[in-house]
Scaffold this active site. Structure first.
Site, mmCIF file in Angstrom:
data_model
loop_
_atom_site.group_PDB
_atom_site.id
_atom_site.type_symbol
_atom_site.label_atom_id
_atom_site.label_comp_id
_atom_site.label_asym_id
_atom_site.label_seq_id
_atom_site.Cartn_x
_atom_site.Cartn_y
_atom_site.Cartn_z
ATOM 1 N N THR A 1 0.853 -1.328 0.188
ATOM 2 C CA THR A 1 0.346 0.068 -0.218
ATOM 3 C C THR A 1 0.829 1.083 -0.139
ATOM 4 O OG1 THR A 1 0.302 -0.414 3.057
ATOM 5 C CG2 THR A 1 -2.016 -1.117 1.136
ATOM 6 N N CYS B 1 7.565 1.702 6.443
ATOM 7 C CA CYS B 1 6.198 1.810 6.941
ATOM 8 C C CYS B 1 6.271 3.461 7.087
ATOM 9 C CB CYS B 1 5.779 0.932 7.912
ATOM 10 S SG CYS B 1 5.858 -0.780 7.226
#
Ligand code: NAD
Length: 438
Positions: A86, A263
């Site tokens: 993502t 992240c």
């Protein structure tokens, strides 16, 4: 339980292998045929300590298989986990959910009449609902339930993190999802790992709030380090002094060149976008992102200052390119900002990283990748310790000094005690511990 894991990257492969270690039957699916071929041949496409043995053991036992064929992979599955990427959407910083939604569509088409789709990818609040809508649209007759099970593992210690997590978070909307996830994580609940069941939206927000909070801690200590340098305090002592307070805790209080990785940078940005869409001001997270962006650029300036104000025509030897040790992941590594800034200022850059050079070579054109530490420092005007790999923790300082043309050592991870190294290398600069020598 029969589990399908869609996506065999850092999260999917580790989670799939660990679930098979629990005794579940797992099929890992990836659309990258080269990755699946390598996995079938017993090769691990990423660097993650312990993963090769874990995969080999479970593959041999017949509990872990690999395929590119999603329909075959989800056949008979009780749960299908989505662990695809993502990344930040180009241009606006929203999480790019196209891989998640494409996977959801394919899963719903091929899924058995009854199963649970579990989002393990880090996804903005509302994604589980949208995946459910897609599943109903694609397969209206099937009893597909959708859950959110964000992953908190860290690259470099991913297996230990998965096997002994601080907690497991499961966002569910019905008993089918709750019972399936309970059964899947039973080996952990037997070990008294807290399994937290929440609404799906809450689980989705937990993941972003956790990453944002950790990023805040890093930017906070980096700013305190800057202050320490100016006032003659030692940030290591400050971090210890505040970290012993149980309300604060000692983790994520190590000053450095700014956070990177797959992240924190993208997740803080995505969280800000969610806040913006909902007209909420997350000012602390916004400041954290700004501090971190500026930090990476400031590290190049620090190196230039340590070299006497200019690196034009000079050679800089960089130790470590990945965003942290024990991974080959180069995503958003501080080196990707610092090295080009040095090159733009006229420096020639040589580098050594134990695992990251293959990925780094494509991202850092013009850098001479070297076979070991001392080759990277040979004839350099300065050494820069950028990633704290274990093998950089006990350098032969005499040899380092011999290799360097000029003895300048910029330690962006505070690996060495100032007293030990500042004598050995005339100009030793670390973070937040003393004013720059020079
Ligand atoms: N890397 C980490 O440390 C970490 C930790 C916690 C959470 N996460 C989250 O987990 C998710 C995955 O991260 P990652 O680092 O493992 O990503 P990654 O890029 O390493 O792996 C994703 C994999 O998914 C595959 N894929 C994409 N679409 C597919 C499809 N339709 N069918 C089959 N395979 C498909 C890709 O080929 C790729 O191999 C992200 O949302 C990330 O934010 C990552």
């Amino acid at each position: 339980m029969r589990i399908a894991m869609i996506g065999t990257g850092y999260v999917g492969l580790v989670s799939g292998a660990c679930f098979s270690e629990f005794g579940h039957s797992v099929t890992c699916v990836d659309l990258n045929a080269a990755v699946i071929e390598r996995l079938k041949a017993g090769e691990i496409p990423i660097f993650e300590p312990g993963l090769e043995d874990l995969v080999a053991r479970n593959a041999r036992a017949g509990r872990l298989t690999f395929t590119t064929d999603l329909a075959e992979g989800v056949k008979g599955a009780d749960a299908v986990f989505i662990a695809v990427g993502t990344p930040s959407r180009r241009g606006d910083g929203h999480a790019d959910l196209s891989y998640v939604y494409a996977a959801a569509r394919q899963i719903a088409e091929a899924a058995p009449d009854s199963c649970v789709i579990v989002n393990k990818s880090t996804v903005p609040v509302g994604t589980a609902e949208e995946v459910e809508r897609i599943a109903r649209e694609v397969a209206p007759g099937k009893a597909i339930s959708v859950a959110s099970n964000p992953e908190f593992l860290r690259e470099g210690s991913a297996i230990e993190d998965f096997m002994r997590p601080d907690r497991v978070v499961c966002g569910v909307a019905d008993d089918q999802a709750r019972d399936t996830l309970k059964a899947i994580y039973r080996p952990l609940s037997l070990r008294e790992v807290p399994i937290l069941f929440t609404e799906r939206a809450t689980a989705e927000v937990i993941k972003y709030a956790a990453n944002a909070f950790l990023a805040v801690k890093i930017s906070f200590i980096n700013e305190i380090a800057d202050l320490c340098e100016k006032v003659g305090a030692d940030v290591q002592g400050v971090a210890k002094g505040i970290g012993l307070d149980k309300r604060i805790g000692p983790k994520f209080l190590h000053p450095g060149p700014g956070y990177g990785g797959s992240c924190f940078p993208k997740d803080t940005l995505a969280l800000l976008k969610t806040a913006e869409d909902n007209a909420v001001a997350l000012q602390i997270v916004a400041a954290t992102v700004k501090v971190n962006d500026e930090r990476k650029r400031a590290m190049a300036d620090r190196i230039i200052a340590a070299c006497g104000g200019s690196v034009a025509g000079k050679t800089i030897g960089i130790l470590g390119l990945t965003f942290k040790p024990n991974t080959d992941d180069m995503r958003d590594a501080p080196s990707l900002v610092i090295v080009p800034a040095l090159q733009a200022a006229g420096a020639k850059v040589k580098a050594f990283d134990p695992e990251g050079m293959k990925a780094a070579a494509a991202l850092l054109p013009g850098v001479e990748m070297c076979g070991d530490v001392y080759a990277a420092l040979d004839g350099a005007d300065a050494a820069v310790l950028l990633t704290e790999w274990n093998e950089f923790r006990a350098l032969d300082l005499g040899r380092v000094r011999q290799k360097l043309r000029v003895p300048v050592f910029v330690d962006l991870r505070n690996v060495y005690p100032v007293e030990e190294i500042s004598g050995a290398l005339i100009n030793y600069s670390s973070i937040g511990r003393r004013k720059m020598d020079s």
